[in-house]
Write a protein that holds these residues in place. Structure first.
Motif, PDB file in Angstrom:
ATOM      1  N   LYS A 184      31.162  40.554  21.131  1.00 45.56           N
ATOM      2  CA  LYS A 184      29.840  41.163  21.473  1.00 45.56           C
ATOM      3  C   LYS A 184      30.236  41.495  23.076  1.00 45.56           C
ATOM      4  O   LYS A 184      30.454  40.500  23.831  1.00 45.56           O
ATOM      5  N   ILE A 185      30.085  42.676  23.329  1.00 44.21           N
ATOM      6  CA  ILE A 185      30.279  42.846  25.019  1.00 44.21           C
ATOM      7  C   ILE A 185      28.856  43.353  25.333  1.00 44.21           C
ATOM      8  O   ILE A 185      28.272  44.530  24.737  1.00 44.21           O
ATOM      9  N   PRO A 186      27.957  42.464  26.206  1.00 43.74           N
ATOM     10  CA  PRO A 186      26.789  42.873  26.544  1.00 43.74           C
ATOM     11  C   PRO A 186      26.705  44.069  27.251  1.00 43.74           C
ATOM     12  O   PRO A 186      27.557  44.733  27.979  1.00 43.74           O
ATOM     13  N   ALA A 187      25.782  44.989  27.343  1.00 48.11           N
ATOM     14  CA  ALA A 187      25.473  46.243  27.968  1.00 48.11           C
ATOM     15  C   ALA A 187      25.498  45.926  29.473  1.00 48.11           C
ATOM     16  O   ALA A 187      25.148  45.038  29.837  1.00 48.11           O
ATOM     17  N   GLY A 188      26.363  46.907  29.793  1.00 51.89           N
ATOM     18  CA  GLY A 188      26.394  46.841  31.418  1.00 51.89           C
ATOM     19  C   GLY A 188      27.391  45.803  32.014  1.00 51.89           C
ATOM     20  O   GLY A 188      27.749  45.491  33.172  1.00 51.89           O
ATOM     21  N   THR A 189      28.145  45.536  31.032  1.00 54.53           N
ATOM     22  CA  THR A 189      29.349  44.439  31.387  1.00 54.53           C
ATOM     23  C   THR A 189      30.525  45.285  31.721  1.00 54.53           C
ATOM     24  O   THR A 189      30.888  46.144  31.267  1.00 54.53           O
ATOM     25  N   TYR A 190      31.453  44.739  32.667  1.00 58.98           N
ATOM     26  CA  TYR A 190      32.973  45.094  32.907  1.00 58.98           C
ATOM     27  C   TYR A 190      33.758  44.356  32.055  1.00 58.98           C
ATOM     28  O   TYR A 190      34.126  42.972  32.302  1.00 58.98           O
ATOM     29  N   ASP A 206      50.946  53.162  42.441  1.00 59.71           N
ATOM     30  CA  ASP A 206      51.627  52.298  43.363  1.00 59.71           C
ATOM     31  C   ASP A 206      51.112  51.100  43.640  1.00 59.71           C
ATOM     32  O   ASP A 206      49.552  51.159  43.651  1.00 59.71           O
ATOM     33  N   PRO A 207      51.610  49.955  43.868  1.00 64.11           N
ATOM     34  CA  PRO A 207      50.703  48.670  44.377  1.00 64.11           C
ATOM     35  C   PRO A 207      49.590  48.819  45.203  1.00 64.11           C
ATOM     36  O   PRO A 207      48.550  48.154  44.881  1.00 64.11           O
ATOM     37  N   PHE A 208      49.578  49.422  46.327  1.00 66.99           N
ATOM     38  CA  PHE A 208      48.660  49.577  47.320  1.00 66.99           C
ATOM     39  C   PHE A 208      47.503  50.415  46.656  1.00 66.99           C
ATOM     40  O   PHE A 208      46.184  50.024  46.847  1.00 66.99           O
ATOM     41  N   LEU A 209      47.653  51.542  45.924  1.00 65.51           N
ATOM     42  CA  LEU A 209      46.768  52.268  45.555  1.00 65.51           C
ATOM     43  C   LEU A 209      45.981  51.584  44.469  1.00 65.51           C
ATOM     44  O   LEU A 209      44.977  51.782  44.019  1.00 65.51           O
ATOM     45  N   LYS A 210      46.647  50.897  43.739  1.00 62.48           N
ATOM     46  CA  LYS A 210      46.063  50.096  42.539  1.00 62.48           C
ATOM     47  C   LYS A 210      45.037  49.229  43.185  1.00 62.48           C
ATOM     48  O   LYS A 210      43.991  49.185  42.239  1.00 62.48           O
ATOM     49  N   ILE A 211      45.444  48.462  44.039  1.00 65.18           N
ATOM     50  CA  ILE A 211      44.430  47.468  44.546  1.00 65.18           C
ATOM     51  C   ILE A 211      43.005  48.123  45.209  1.00 65.18           C
ATOM     52  O   ILE A 211      42.128  48.018  45.153  1.00 65.18           O
ATOM     53  N   ARG A 212      43.404  49.456  45.683  1.00 64.95           N
ATOM     54  CA  ARG A 212      42.306  50.425  46.306  1.00 64.95           C
ATOM     55  C   ARG A 212      41.426  50.757  45.124  1.00 64.95           C
ATOM     56  O   ARG A 212      40.282  50.860  45.237  1.00 64.95           O
ATOM     57  N   ALA A 228      39.173  48.374  43.317  1.00 70.67           N
ATOM     58  CA  ALA A 228      37.935  48.214  44.165  1.00 70.67           C
ATOM     59  C   ALA A 228      36.948  49.374  43.759  1.00 70.67           C
ATOM     60  O   ALA A 228      35.746  49.085  43.631  1.00 70.67           O
ATOM     61  N   GLU A 229      37.471  50.735  43.691  1.00 67.03           N
ATOM     62  CA  GLU A 229      36.564  51.813  43.573  1.00 67.03           C
ATOM     63  C   GLU A 229      35.955  51.635  42.180  1.00 67.03           C
ATOM     64  O   GLU A 229      35.003  51.978  41.816  1.00 67.03           O
ATOM     65  N   LEU A 230      36.810  51.373  41.093  1.00 66.34           N
ATOM     66  CA  LEU A 230      36.119  51.003  39.736  1.00 66.34           C
ATOM     67  C   LEU A 230      35.082  50.178  39.810  1.00 66.34           C
ATOM     68  O   LEU A 230      34.332  50.214  38.984  1.00 66.34           O
ATOM     69  N   LYS A 231      35.299  49.087  40.285  1.00 72.34           N
ATOM     70  CA  LYS A 231      34.218  47.833  40.396  1.00 72.34           C
ATOM     71  C   LYS A 231      32.865  48.334  40.863  1.00 72.34           C
ATOM     72  O   LYS A 231      31.901  48.173  40.377  1.00 72.34           O
ATOM     73  N   LEU A 291      32.331  51.581  41.024  1.00 73.76           N
ATOM     74  CA  LEU A 291      31.609  52.505  40.324  1.00 73.76           C
ATOM     75  C   LEU A 291      30.848  52.076  39.189  1.00 73.76           C
ATOM     76  O   LEU A 291      29.739  52.378  38.823  1.00 73.76           O
ATOM     77  N   GLN A 292      31.459  50.912  38.487  1.00 73.99           N
ATOM     78  CA  GLN A 292      30.895  50.452  37.357  1.00 73.99           C
ATOM     79  C   GLN A 292      29.394  49.707  37.827  1.00 73.99           C
ATOM     80  O   GLN A 292      28.335  50.041  37.230  1.00 73.99           O
ATOM     81  N   THR A 293      29.493  49.001  39.056  1.00 78.80           N
ATOM     82  CA  THR A 293      28.288  48.470  39.363  1.00 78.80           C
ATOM     83  C   THR A 293      27.167  49.643  39.684  1.00 78.80           C
ATOM     84  O   THR A 293      25.992  49.407  39.083  1.00 78.80           O
ATOM     85  N   ASP A 294      27.841  50.898  40.218  1.00 75.47           N
ATOM     86  CA  ASP A 294      26.591  51.888  40.660  1.00 75.47           C
ATOM     87  C   ASP A 294      25.954  52.339  39.355  1.00 75.47           C
ATOM     88  O   ASP A 294      24.965  52.808  39.365  1.00 75.47           O
ATOM     89  N   LEU A 295      26.952  52.557  38.405  1.00 69.24           N
ATOM     90  CA  LEU A 295      26.240  53.308  37.256  1.00 69.24           C
ATOM     91  C   LEU A 295      25.733  52.214  36.579  1.00 69.24           C
ATOM     92  O   LEU A 295      24.780  52.814  35.556  1.00 69.24           O
ATOM     93  N   GLY A 296      26.138  51.084  36.368  1.00 68.05           N
ATOM     94  CA  GLY A 296      25.542  50.134  35.470  1.00 68.05           C
ATOM     95  C   GLY A 296      25.621  50.373  33.928  1.00 68.05           C
ATOM     96  O   GLY A 296      25.236  49.800  33.227  1.00 68.05           O
ATOM     97  N   ILE A 297      26.777  51.482  33.639  1.00 69.76           N
ATOM     98  CA  ILE A 297      27.169  51.319  32.362  1.00 69.76           C
ATOM     99  C   ILE A 297      28.317  50.365  31.848  1.00 69.76           C
ATOM    100  O   ILE A 297      28.879  49.773  32.563  1.00 69.76           O
ATOM    101  N   THR A 298      28.496  50.266  30.519  1.00 73.10           N
ATOM    102  CA  THR A 298      29.790  49.338  30.170  1.00 73.10           C
ATOM    103  C   THR A 298      30.809  50.031  30.120  1.00 73.10           C
ATOM    104  O   THR A 298      31.123  51.047  29.806  1.00 73.10           O
ATOM    105  N   PHE A 299      31.827  49.094  30.720  1.00 76.45           N
ATOM    106  CA  PHE A 299      33.309  49.697  30.841  1.00 76.45           C
ATOM    107  C   PHE A 299      33.934  48.554  30.121  1.00 76.45           C
ATOM    108  O   PHE A 299      33.792  47.486  29.927  1.00 76.45           O
TER     109      PHE A 299
END
Length: 361
Positions: free
Chosen positions: A28-34, A168-174, A177-180, A182-190
């Protein structure tokens, strides 16, 4: 954006010929979960993601999204959107037409879909590039366009297949942070497939560790890190040493077991005498010490030393254990340095030895 959907995977299997890629998993993946599906290549994580998306048929079991069963629904009717590892952008279309493509397929008129596409590009801070083609963009920019294209359908769940592996490793880390954010702002399940423990720890509210088509553990990152459910999880996350042996006694919540080399160790808990046992010992909780309580330490030979800046990683052999890892702070190491070939006494506290479960196979 739209509402988030709970995803309920009920006894789902995927069989290709004689191969079982996914073996009767329930989750079960609760709604709005990453949620991150984590595991080595071939563990079934991508097949699971593709079954949620509808790009892969389900051999048995059901998948529910919110309150509807989507087991037999086509991808476009599920309320999910998938972002592929390769981004799969159309080279001959500008970014606006790339992002608005799914709306074109739904018959939305040109003005309206271009307006929506520009809004999505703005969300990804890519509106200045609207007239460019994919080949004129960097990997990170292409990824943002692919995200905008997935999100324009207003999905209840966004499915991501190793979205950061090409960066590349630096872009991965950036981008993490953007994905996290985005998921918080949109509130949808990722739901995000990765083989990187670090990526899963950084992003997820729920980590699902898969191995050989089964779920070994599904829990919050801190639980997976501090209390791995099985020897596989402990080894795969890389933060625990796994010691295996056979139980000799189990008295007053203390289990004693024998490991190769005739050494006896202990852990708190209960187990049947004679039964096989695996325990996990956190790599950063082992200390170099002369005073190990009986059953909570052994003497080993230093096989390798890796300096890691704030910490030093020692690989030790001994007590029938080929590769025992000790992580000590740089300060502790340089106050009492050791060299390859040295015999060193290792110790840990009773609370740092946990009995690991076993999956019923």
């Amino acid at each position: 954006m739209g509402k988030a959907a709970e995803i309920d995977i009920v006894s789902v299997s995927k069989i290709y010929g004689a191969t079982t890629a996914v073996d009767t998993i329930s989750l079960k993946i609760p709604a709005g979960t990453y949620c991150c599906l984590l595991g080595p290549s071939g563990c079934g994580k991508t097949s699971t993601l593709r079954m949620i998306a509808g790009h892969e048929t389900i051999s048995s079991g059901d998948i529910r999204l919110g309150n509807k069963v989507v087991t037999d629904s086509p991808p476009a009717k599920r309320g999910t959107a998938m972002m592929f590892q390769s981004y799969a952008l159309f080279p001959h279309l500008d970014l606006v037409d790339n992002v608005g493509f799914s709306l074109k397929m739904k018959g939305v008129d040109r003005e309206q879909r271009r307006a929506r596409a520009l809004t999505m590009l703005k969300l990804m801070q890519m509106d200045d590039y609207a007239t460019r083609r994919p080949a004129q963009l960097s990997g990170g920019q292409q990824q943002r366009v692919a995200l905008a294209r997935a999100l324009i359908t207003d999905p209840e769940a966004l499915l991501l297949d190793e979205p950061l592996s090409a960066l590349d490793p630096f872009l991965k880390i950036r981008m993490r942070a953007e994905l996290k954010k985005l998921q918080t702002d949109l509130g949808i399940t990722f739901v995000h497939v990765t083989h990187s423990q670090e990526e899963a720890m950084a992003l997820a509210d729920l980590i699902v560790v898969m191995n050989d088509g089964k779920i070994e553990q599904a829990a919050h990152p801190r639980t997976v890190f501090e209390r791995p459910a099985t020897a596989f999880v402990a080894r795969f996350m890389g933060d625990h040493n796994v010691i295996s042996g056979y139980v000799t006694t189990s008295v007053n919540d203390l289990v004693t077991f024998e490991i190769p080399g005739g050494i006896f160790l202990s852990a708190s808990g209960e187990a049947e005498p004679g039964a096989p046992i695996d325990i996990g010992v956190r790599t950063d909780r082992v200390r170099i010490s002369d005073a190990a309580a009986p059953g909570f330490g052994f003497t080993g030979i230093v096989a390798n030393i890796e300096y890691r800046g704030s910490s030093v990683k020692l690989s030790v052999t001994g007590a029938g254990i080929d590769d025992f890892t000790v992580i000590v702070s740089d300060q502790a190491f340089f106050e009492r340095p050791v060299s390859v070939g040295d015999a060193i006494p290792l110790a840990w506290d009773i609370n740092d030895a946990i009995i690991l479960g076993r999956l019923d196979s």
